[in-house]
Scaffold this motif. Structure first.
Motif, short mmCIF file in Angstrom:
data_model
loop_
_atom_site.label_atom_id
_atom_site.label_comp_id
_atom_site.label_asym_id
_atom_site.label_seq_id
_atom_site.Cartn_x
_atom_site.Cartn_y
_atom_site.Cartn_z
N GLU A 212 0.83 -1.21 0.00
CA GLU A 212 0.00 0.00 0.00
C GLU A 212 0.87 1.26 0.00
O GLU A 212 0.54 2.27 -0.64
CB GLU A 212 -0.89 -0.03 1.24
N LEU A 213 2.02 1.20 0.70
CA LEU A 213 2.92 2.36 0.76
C LEU A 213 3.51 2.66 -0.61
O LEU A 213 3.70 3.81 -0.98
CB LEU A 213 4.06 2.08 1.76
N ASP A 214 3.85 1.59 -1.35
CA ASP A 214 4.36 1.76 -2.70
C ASP A 214 4.04 0.51 -3.52
O ASP A 214 4.73 -0.51 -3.39
CB ASP A 214 5.88 2.01 -2.67
N PRO A 215 2.99 0.58 -4.35
CA PRO A 215 2.54 -0.59 -5.10
C PRO A 215 3.58 -1.14 -6.07
O PRO A 215 3.48 -2.28 -6.51
CB PRO A 215 1.31 -0.08 -5.87
N ARG A 216 4.62 -0.34 -6.39
CA ARG A 216 5.60 -0.79 -7.39
C ARG A 216 6.69 -1.67 -6.79
O ARG A 216 7.44 -2.32 -7.52
CB ARG A 216 6.27 0.43 -8.05
N VAL A 217 6.82 -1.69 -5.47
CA VAL A 217 7.97 -2.40 -4.88
C VAL A 217 7.79 -3.91 -4.85
O VAL A 217 6.66 -4.42 -4.83
CB VAL A 217 8.27 -1.92 -3.43
N ASP A 218 8.91 -4.61 -4.81
CA ASP A 218 8.91 -6.04 -4.55
C ASP A 218 8.98 -6.19 -3.02
O ASP A 218 9.97 -5.82 -2.39
CB ASP A 218 10.13 -6.69 -5.22
N VAL A 219 7.88 -6.69 -2.45
CA VAL A 219 7.75 -6.72 -0.99
C VAL A 219 8.89 -7.51 -0.34
O VAL A 219 9.46 -7.07 0.66
CB VAL A 219 6.37 -7.28 -0.58
N ASP A 220 9.25 -8.65 -0.91
CA ASP A 220 10.32 -9.47 -0.32
C ASP A 220 11.64 -8.72 -0.25
O ASP A 220 12.36 -8.83 0.74
CB ASP A 220 10.49 -10.76 -1.11
N SER A 221 11.91 -7.95 -1.29
CA SER A 221 13.19 -7.23 -1.26
C SER A 221 13.15 -6.08 -0.25
O SER A 221 14.16 -5.75 0.37
CB SER A 221 13.58 -6.80 -2.68
N VAL A 222 11.97 -5.48 -0.04
CA VAL A 222 11.82 -4.46 1.00
C VAL A 222 12.05 -5.08 2.38
O VAL A 222 12.76 -4.53 3.23
CB VAL A 222 10.43 -3.78 0.94
N LEU A 223 11.49 -6.27 2.57
CA LEU A 223 11.65 -6.96 3.86
C LEU A 223 13.13 -7.26 4.11
O LEU A 223 13.63 -7.06 5.22
CB LEU A 223 10.84 -8.26 3.87
N LEU A 224 13.83 -7.72 3.08
CA LEU A 224 15.26 -8.05 3.23
C LEU A 224 16.10 -6.85 3.64
O LEU A 224 17.10 -6.98 4.33
CB LEU A 224 15.79 -8.61 1.90
N LYS A 225 15.65 -5.67 3.22
CA LYS A 225 16.42 -4.46 3.53
C LYS A 225 15.96 -3.78 4.81
O LYS A 225 16.51 -2.75 5.20
CB LYS A 225 16.31 -3.48 2.36
N SER A 226 14.94 -4.32 5.47
CA SER A 226 14.36 -3.64 6.64
C SER A 226 15.07 -4.03 7.93
O SER A 226 15.62 -5.12 8.04
CB SER A 226 12.87 -3.98 6.74
N LYS A 227 15.02 -3.12 8.87
CA LYS A 227 15.62 -3.37 10.18
C LYS A 227 14.55 -3.24 11.26
O LYS A 227 13.70 -2.34 11.19
CB LYS A 227 16.76 -2.39 10.43
N VAL A 228 14.64 -4.14 12.23
CA VAL A 228 13.56 -4.26 13.21
C VAL A 228 14.10 -4.28 14.63
O VAL A 228 15.14 -4.88 14.91
CB VAL A 228 12.76 -5.57 12.96
N ILE A 229 13.37 -3.62 15.50
CA ILE A 229 13.56 -3.82 16.93
C ILE A 229 12.36 -4.58 17.45
O ILE A 229 11.21 -4.14 17.26
CB ILE A 229 13.75 -2.48 17.68
N SER A 230 12.60 -5.73 18.04
CA SER A 230 11.56 -6.47 18.72
C SER A 230 11.52 -5.89 20.14
O SER A 230 12.40 -6.14 20.95
CB SER A 230 11.89 -7.96 18.74
N ALA A 231 10.51 -5.06 20.36
CA ALA A 231 10.42 -4.32 21.62
C ALA A 231 9.64 -5.15 22.63
O ALA A 231 8.42 -5.07 22.72
CB ALA A 231 9.75 -2.97 21.38
N ASP A 232 10.35 -6.00 23.33
CA ASP A 232 9.70 -6.82 24.35
C ASP A 232 10.54 -6.80 25.62
O ASP A 232 11.73 -6.50 25.59
CB ASP A 232 9.49 -8.25 23.84
N VAL A 233 9.91 -7.14 26.71
CA VAL A 233 10.57 -7.04 28.01
C VAL A 233 11.53 -8.20 28.24
O VAL A 233 11.46 -9.24 27.59
CB VAL A 233 9.52 -6.99 29.15
#
Ligand code: MN
Ligand code: MN
Length: 447
Positions: A304-325
């Protein structure tokens, strides 16, 4: 070298010492809003509503999934195809859920009760003889939703699970192992005692049904399509002479959720597109369509943010913090912790490279590269942090949502506040750890 330690040694530092006086004042002020949030958001649905309110007030884009999970999104300077920066927290907490057909009369004790099935990992003996409030929704056959909350106002009635007096518990409880002394089927909640007038077989049950129909327009069958949760009726309070700590129900994981909410509300002009993601069902293994394993929600969000992107490649480039206790070292029980690698209250946000149990089984094990990146980021921003591991090797363990996101190809690390008495009706956290978590998430989202 005044303490005889090499200048090259790693030393855990107190957030109370690292923070300036002004930062400690800010930490105390931040905790006030947090306590209000804890009091007003005792279930995942209530947390979603509070998150929606906060996002709308700040005119932020929010996407909601089934009233149980939500994401606040802020576009970055770089395009979506360069990857996202995501902070994920969970908004469900252990509690007692009502069963589908909960209401019954116990004619021996002359009481009406609700049957419950506990949700998440609880120590059952902690949930008896405390005041409980009932929260949730009842959905009628025509789809009409009745939102329920009773037991929070001091004029409200509360509910409670009864326990046996010490004079009689010798055979039934005292000689049993602690986790067998209270059975899951013994966690029923007392809800009334007045018999109805008239020719009913079960007069107390009849009176309760009458009352429920008058007050809420519901019948016994309506409980089948309801989600009612019994949660501690305690209010969040300061703990200690110095008011440094917070005692409240549901801080796993609403302490990280609140910090992540305010981090995304406060971030301005981020480099990457940023997202604060709040999920349900972590406490029962992240199953279901509003949980961390329901990656379709995140995928469709990216599309939805960008219909042209390949979602898998966006995921591969993403960085995450798992914010848990993370577990805090617990006084009187320090033996189960390996203290060099354990986290304690007041030493800042906890960075856990891995979770899991016995041989790191089922863990997300963040790469050394990513740990270095986050460590550098926190140090540069002078944010107090510490490492953490859940107890000694082979003593137990636990997981977070981290693994469900790392398997999508993203870099993920666990970063959250330490909690004392985790999963109990009254968890304890530190105000400086809450504030360190907020600053850590804010810094990460900006990076
Ligand atoms: Mn948690
Ligand atoms: Mn938990």
């Amino acid at each position: 070298m005044k303490d005889g330690e090499s200048k090259y040694a790693y030393k855990k530092k107190s957030a109370w010492e690292l923070f300036s006086k002004a930062q400690i004042t800010s930490a105390f002020a931040f905790a006030e809003g947090y306590k209000t949030f804890l009091n007003e958001a005792k279930t995942e649905r209530e947390a979603v509503h509070k998150i929606i309110d906060a996002a709308k007030k700040e005119k932020k884009k929010i996407v909601v999934n089934r009233e149980k999970s939500a994401a606040i999104i802020l576009p970055g300077k770089k395009p979506v195809r360069d990857g996202l920066r995501i902070v994920i927290s969970h908004i469900d907490s252990p509690r007692l859920d009502l069963k589908q057909v909960p209401l019954y009369q116990d004619s021996e004790s002359h009481l009406a009760l609700f049957e419950t099935h506990y949700y998440g990992g609880i120590k059952k003996f902690q949930w008896v003889v405390i005041p409980l409030a009932l929260h949730g929704v009842i959905v009628k056959k025509d789809g009409k939703k009745i939102t329920f909350s009773l037991g929070e106002d001091e004029k409200d009635p509360v509910f409670s699970v009864p326990d046996l007096l010490p004079h009689l518990s010798h055979d039934v409880q005292d000689n049993k192992k602690i986790d067998e002394a209270i059975k899951g089927e013994s966690l029923d909640i007392v809800i009334g005692s007045v018999p109805a007038k008239g020719d009913f077989k079960e007069k107390i049950k009849a009176a309760i049904l009458e009352k429920l129909h008058t007050d809420y327009n519901i019948t016994e069958e309506d409980f089948i399509s309801a989600e009612l949760e019994a949660v501690p009726a305690f209010m969040a309070r300061d703990v200690g002479f110095d008011r440094s700590l917070i005692g409240a129900y549901g801080q796993d994981d609403r302490i990280c959720a609140y910090a992540a909410l305010h981090a995304i509300l406060d971030v301005k002009n981020p480099e990457y597109t940023v997202l604060s993601f709040f999920v349900d069902k972590e406490e029962i293994g992240s199953e279901g369509n509003a949980s961390a394993q329901a990656s379709t929600f995140l995928r469709s969000l990216i599309k939805e943010l960008d219909p042209r992107v390949d979602v898998d490649s966006v995921l591969l480039k993403s960085k995450v913090i798992s914010a848990d206790v993370q577990s805090a070292v617990t006084p009187n029980y320090t033996d189960v912790f390996e203290l060099k690698n354990a986290s304690s209250l007041g030493n800042g946000v906890v960075m856990s490279k891995y979770t899991g149990h016995g041989g790191k089984y089922s863990a997300n094990d963040a790469s050394a590269e990513y740990v270095a990146e986050i460590r550098a980021l926190l140090d540069k921003a002078k944010i107090p942090w510490q490492t953490g591991e859940l107890g000694k090797v082979d003593k137990g363990g636990g997981g977070t949502v981290a693994k469900y996101f790392s398997r999508l190809g993203m870099e993920v690390i666990d970063l959250g506040a330490p909690v004392l008495s985790m999963h109990s009706p009254y968890e304890v956290t530190s105000k400086v750890d809450l504030y360190s978590s907020y600053l850590a998430y804010l810094t990460f989202l900006k990076s």
